[in-house]
Design an enzyme around this catalytic site. Structure first.
Site, PDB file in Angstrom:
ATOM      1  N   THR A   1       0.857  -1.128   0.008  1.00 13.62           N
ATOM      2  CA  THR A   1       0.222   0.088   0.111  1.00 13.62           C
ATOM      3  C   THR A   1       0.828   1.161  -0.069  1.00 13.62           C
ATOM      4  O   THR A   1       1.537   1.484   0.810  1.00 13.62           O
ATOM      5  CB  THR A   1      -0.758   0.234   1.306  1.00 13.62           C
ATOM      6  OG1 THR A   1      -1.606  -1.049   1.304  1.00 13.62           O
ATOM      7  CG2 THR A   1      -1.697   1.278   1.418  1.00 13.62           C
TER       8      THR A   1
ATOM      9  N   LYS B   1      -7.631   1.453  -2.887  1.00 12.60           N
ATOM     10  CA  LYS B   1      -7.421   0.998  -1.819  1.00 12.60           C
ATOM     11  C   LYS B   1      -7.708   1.934  -0.746  1.00 12.60           C
ATOM     12  O   LYS B   1      -8.225   1.980   0.313  1.00 12.60           O
ATOM     13  CB  LYS B   1      -6.087   0.503  -1.771  1.00 12.60           C
ATOM     14  CG  LYS B   1      -5.290   0.381  -0.400  1.00 12.60           C
ATOM     15  CD  LYS B   1      -5.674  -1.117   0.214  1.00 12.60           C
ATOM     16  CE  LYS B   1      -4.998  -1.270   1.483  1.00 12.60           C
ATOM     17  NZ  LYS B   1      -5.555  -2.451   2.157  1.00 12.60           N
TER      18      LYS B   1
ATOM     19  N   LYS C   1      -1.644   5.032   8.476  1.00 14.91           N
ATOM     20  CA  LYS C   1      -0.789   4.905   7.176  1.00 14.91           C
ATOM     21  C   LYS C   1      -1.890   5.173   6.205  1.00 14.91           C
ATOM     22  O   LYS C   1      -1.306   6.058   5.265  1.00 14.91           O
ATOM     23  CB  LYS C   1      -0.055   3.555   7.257  1.00 14.91           C
ATOM     24  CG  LYS C   1       0.670   3.623   5.729  1.00 14.91           C
ATOM     25  CD  LYS C   1       1.281   2.141   5.521  1.00 14.91           C
ATOM     26  CE  LYS C   1       1.629   2.146   3.892  1.00 14.91           C
ATOM     27  NZ  LYS C   1       2.314   0.730   3.693  1.00 14.91           N
TER      28      LYS C   1
HETATM   29  P1  NAD Z   1       6.244  -5.853   7.077  1.00 15.53           P
HETATM   30  O1  NAD Z   1       6.987  -4.916   7.773  1.00 15.53           O
HETATM   31  O2  NAD Z   1       5.733  -7.119   7.879  1.00 15.53           O
HETATM   32  O3  NAD Z   1       7.082  -6.292   5.637  1.00 15.53           O
HETATM   33  C1  NAD Z   1       7.751  -5.386   4.844  1.00 15.53           C
HETATM   34  C2  NAD Z   1       8.884  -6.225   4.614  1.00 15.53           C
HETATM   35  O4  NAD Z   1       9.835  -5.602   3.733  1.00 15.53           O
HETATM   36  C3  NAD Z   1       9.690  -6.447   5.921  1.00 15.53           C
HETATM   37  O5  NAD Z   1       9.996  -8.006   5.861  1.00 15.53           O
HETATM   38  C4  NAD Z   1      11.208  -5.795   5.486  1.00 15.53           C
HETATM   39  O6  NAD Z   1      12.365  -6.341   5.939  1.00 15.53           O
HETATM   40  C5  NAD Z   1      11.083  -5.520   3.887  1.00 15.53           C
HETATM   41  N1  NAD Z   1      11.731  -4.601   3.376  1.00 15.53           N
HETATM   42  C6  NAD Z   1      11.920  -3.231   3.848  1.00 15.53           C
HETATM   43  N2  NAD Z   1      12.760  -2.652   2.855  1.00 15.53           N
HETATM   44  C7  NAD Z   1      13.213  -3.720   1.915  1.00 15.53           C
HETATM   45  C8  NAD Z   1      14.020  -3.396   0.780  1.00 15.53           C
HETATM   46  N3  NAD Z   1      14.682  -2.297   0.379  1.00 15.53           N
HETATM   47  N4  NAD Z   1      14.179  -4.700   0.266  1.00 15.53           N
HETATM   48  C9  NAD Z   1      13.618  -5.879   0.467  1.00 15.53           C
HETATM   49  N5  NAD Z   1      12.846  -5.882   1.569  1.00 15.53           N
HETATM   50  C10 NAD Z   1      12.730  -5.019   2.342  1.00 15.53           C
HETATM   51  O7  NAD Z   1       4.661  -5.071   6.475  1.00 15.53           O
HETATM   52  P2  NAD Z   1       3.538  -6.049   6.150  1.00 15.53           P
HETATM   53  O8  NAD Z   1       2.451  -6.350   7.071  1.00 15.53           O
HETATM   54  O9  NAD Z   1       3.957  -7.379   5.371  1.00 15.53           O
HETATM   55  O10 NAD Z   1       2.878  -5.167   4.880  1.00 15.53           O
HETATM   56  C11 NAD Z   1       3.350  -4.888   3.598  1.00 15.53           C
HETATM   57  C12 NAD Z   1       2.776  -4.020   2.884  1.00 15.53           C
HETATM   58  O11 NAD Z   1       1.524  -4.384   2.818  1.00 15.53           O
HETATM   59  C13 NAD Z   1       2.664  -2.606   3.593  1.00 15.53           C
HETATM   60  O12 NAD Z   1       2.596  -1.728   2.506  1.00 15.53           O
HETATM   61  C14 NAD Z   1       1.324  -2.539   4.210  1.00 15.53           C
HETATM   62  O13 NAD Z   1       0.757  -1.293   4.307  1.00 15.53           O
HETATM   63  C15 NAD Z   1       0.506  -3.512   3.175  1.00 15.53           C
HETATM   64  N6  NAD Z   1      -0.667  -4.000   3.995  1.00 15.53           N
HETATM   65  C16 NAD Z   1      -0.473  -4.608   5.086  1.00 15.53           C
HETATM   66  C17 NAD Z   1      -1.514  -5.347   5.872  1.00 15.53           C
HETATM   67  C18 NAD Z   1      -1.618  -6.079   6.992  1.00 15.53           C
HETATM   68  O14 NAD Z   1      -2.365  -6.322   7.634  1.00 15.53           O
HETATM   69  N7  NAD Z   1      -0.159  -6.317   7.600  1.00 15.53           N
HETATM   70  C19 NAD Z   1      -2.694  -5.273   5.271  1.00 15.53           C
HETATM   71  C20 NAD Z   1      -2.988  -4.749   3.919  1.00 15.53           C
HETATM   72  C21 NAD Z   1      -1.810  -3.951   3.267  1.00 15.53           C
END
Ligand code: NAD
Length: 640
Positions: free
Chosen positions: A437, A512, A587
């Site tokens: 997102t 979204k 966010k």
């Molecule tokens: P998270 O923090 O668990 O995962 C993000 C991952 O990206 C981490 O493991 C981090 O180490 C990795 N990362 C960061 N920088 C990086 C880079 N330069 N190269 C490679 N890896 C890198 O977050 P999440 O909960 O998995 O969410 C991910 C996305 O999904 C976000 O944009 C969030 O807004 C969206 N989202 C999350 C949810 C939820 O419920 N968790 C729901 C809908 C959408």
């Protein structure tokens, strides 16, 4: 002679249902045999068309053979039924989508499973004796085998009328409603079949067709449209009760016989399918399967069969009174099935996929792709290991040679920097699929870079949270080109239950943030209403019972109730452990306000929601709690 006669004759592949004493009721082996024949003939140049007919003059096919379903279901084996329906629905889809003409000759009763075999082909012929109906609500099931699609496409409200009352259509009505195409008197059938076999030319059907008999349904269309215009079953009952017409009286009587839960569910299905922008048989079958998957355990199906064909007492003991089917019970029947959902796919070819960002969401998404047989190479700066995913040591290495590169990253800045690293490494024609997102501007900037490099990009943020990522039930909102969407579609089908193509690059993110702005606002409204109700002495259960079935209902109330112990299981029942964390909601609300600012849109409620979640997360202990923990926050407060 076997139950089904399959052979090649001249230029035709011929299928004759051959159980005339059982009104040609369709058994599981018959379904499998028809499917196998269709596959054999698909690439067979000798077969120019498929001709489906049936022995005897009483019925083409009066339905599915439900005795086995009853026996297995009452002994607690629900898997047999689920397998049968899955395989039958796959056959229905193949008939609808078959690449050669499928000509069906429909005489006498054509019901339920018979509609699934006879009414999806390209040339559906009815004779004088045809009596077509979808009577499933009478046994506690909903119109299935793709019948819900035909009902949703029927003119006006005839779909609701036919689905709920199980009324039979003669040949004129079947053509008017869209269950058949051509009327050809029975006496001409043998000669026409012989010509079709000789020539393989389906155009002969159109030449042989004569004027269809009058359709009584067409004549009553305006009245039926008015009587069946209601949103819910109760609205229709009220309209029928208020009318003194013969049609209303007959329909009311029919409704009185059928399963209330099945009718309320069928009505909701028809409404949902009718407004679907791209209604296909697959969409209808997927929805139908949600019900058939659950109907033995949680619906009226076994009781319906008992009363109709086992004890034949015709007095089923339905689960609900006709005027008291809670909306939440209908929602439960139609809730997505996640990984158990209908799988009609031919075996997919394995793709080479790069996956960057293997966190809470990305990890399980990548694991599901690997489990489905794709070759996934993954990278995360945190060095996580995911089962089935081949860990590589840079984002560029993950992108090399991949047909699709998926990113699931924390924010737009990180996405832009990762995109700059990987785009030069990606193969020509590959798709960059970002599921994070992020802000609309970042999504569009990345799409622009990809375009310059001869790649395509999709922004496909998700809804459904960590549970949806693990269960493969996410919803994807997708921006980007049609061809890129088509390439990614099989992957969306594995990771999620729905992918909506919203238009050009950035539109997925736009959808979204608009959705989540509504979600944030409604959660606050639901929580503050609960807190007010507490102070007014109203029990939370009463509040839920009223609102979940009244005009204040919403997803936050009905599916994610913020009050512990009330409604379906939700994070509130787990001490507000996320679920969907308050800081993630914040966010998304910030992204919505950033976009509103840039687009000069007036969003006072979204702005107020952002301010409240900022306060909650930054000053009131909301960080790390579910976003529904707004309720305990409001509970503690007074007006000042
Ligand atoms: P998270 O923090 O668990 O995962 C993000 C991952 O990206 C981490 O493991 C981090 O180490 C990795 N990362 C960061 N920088 C990086 C880079 N330069 N190269 C490679 N890896 C890198 O977050 P999440 O909960 O998995 O969410 C991910 C996305 O999904 C976000 O944009 C969030 O807004 C969206 N989202 C999350 C949810 C939820 O419920 N968790 C729901 C809908 C959408």
């Amino acid at each position: 002679m076997s139950d089904i006669d399959i052979r090649k004759e001249g230029r035709a592949g011929r299928i004759t249902l051959n159980r005339p004493k059982a009104l040609n009721a369709l058994t599981y082996p018959m379904c499998l045999a028809i499917e196998a024949a269709l596959e054999d003939w698909r690439e067979d140049d000798d077969v120019a068309l498929v001709l489906i007919d049936a022995s005897g003059d009483k019925a083409f096919c009066a339905g599915g053979d439900i005795a086995d379903l009853y026996q297995t279901g009452t002994s607690g084996d629900f898997d047999y039924g689920r397998r049968f329906w899955r395989d039958e629905y796959r056959l229905n889809a193949k008939l609808d989508e078959y690449g050669k003409p499928v000509v069906s000759f429909l005489q006498g009763f054509v019901m339920g499973g018979g509609v699934g075999v006879g009414c999806h082909g390209s040339h559906r012929i009815v004779g004088e004796s045809a009596q077509i109906a979808m009577p499933e609500c009478g046994i506690g099931l909903v119109p299935d085998v793709g019948g819900s699609m035909l009902l949703a496409r029927a003119p006006g409200r005839l779909g609701e009328y036919l689905g709920l009352t199980a009324a039979r259509m003669g040949p004129g009505c079947a053509i008017h409603v869209g269950f058949a195409d051509h009327f050809i008197p029975l006496e001409g059938w043998d000669a026409l079949k012989a010509q079709l076999v000789d020539t393989g030319d389906a155009a002969l059907v159109v030449q042989a067709a004569t004027d269809a008999p009058e359709s009584p349904l067409a004549a009553s269309q305006a009245e039926i449209d008015a009587l069946f215009a209601g949103e819910g079953l109760n609205d229709i009952l009220n309209l029928l009760d208020r009318s003194d017409s013969e049609i209303a009286a007959k329909a009311r009587k029919a409704l009185g016989r059928n399963s209330p839960l099945a009718m309320a569910t069928a009505l909701e299905m028809i409404h949902r399918l009718r407004i679907a922008s791209d209604l296909t048989i697959r969409k209808a079958l997927e929805l139908e399967y949600r019900v058939s998957y659950r109907v033995m355990e949680h619906g009226d199906f076994l009781e319906g069969i008992r009363a109709a064909i086992i004890d034949k007492d015709k007095s089923p003991n339905w689960r609900h009174a006709i005027d008291a089917v809670p909306a939440v019970d209908v929602s439960r029947m139609l809730a997505p099935l996640g990984k158990d959902g209908l799988d009609l796919r031919e075996k997919d070819k394995a793709m080479k996929i790069g996956f960057i960002g293997l966190g809470n969401m990305g990890g399980p998404m990548a694991a599901n792709l690997a489990k489905a047989g794709h070759q996934v190479q993954g990278f995360d700066v945190a060095g996580v290991a995911i089962e089935g995913v081949n860990a590589v040591d840079s984002a560029a290495a993950a992108a090399q040679g991949a047909e699709v590169v998926i990113t699931m990253l924390p924010n737009g800045d990180i996405l832009r920097s990762v995109a700059a690293d990987i785009i030069p490494e990606m193969s020509k024609g590959a798709v960059l699929l970002d599921c994070s997102t992020v802000d609309v501007a970042s999504a569009r900037a990345v799409a622009g870079l990809a375009d310059q490099a001869g790649l395509s990009a999709l922004d496909a943020p998700v809804s459904g949270g960590v549970g949806g990522a693990a269960g493969g039930t996410l919803t994807f909102m997708v921006g980007g080109s049609d061809t890129a969407f088509a390439t990614a579609k099989p992957l969306f089908d594995i990771m999620g239950q729905k992918a909506v193509h919203c238009g050009e690059a950035g539109n997925g993110q736009a959808a979204k943030i608009c959705n989540n702005m509504i979600l944030g606002v409604t959660m606050i409204a639901t929580c503050e209403a609960f807190a007010l109700a507490d102070k007014l002495g109203l029990s939370r259960q009463s509040m839920f019972d009223v609102v979940s079935t009244s005009s204040g209902y919403s997803w936050t109330m009905n599916a994610y109730c913020p009050a512990p112990g009330v409604g379906p299981q939700s994070p509130a029942d787990n001490d507000y452990t996320p679920g969907f964390a308050a800081e993630l909601m914040l966010k998304d609300l910030r992204l919505s306000q950033q976009a509103a600012e840039a687009a000069d849109a007036d969003t006072p409620m979204g702005e107020a929601a952002m301010a409240l979640y900022t306060q909650f997360v930054e000053n009131e202990g909301g960080l790390g709690r579910d976003f529904s923990a707004m309720l305990p926050r409001f509970e503690k407060r007074g007006r000042d």
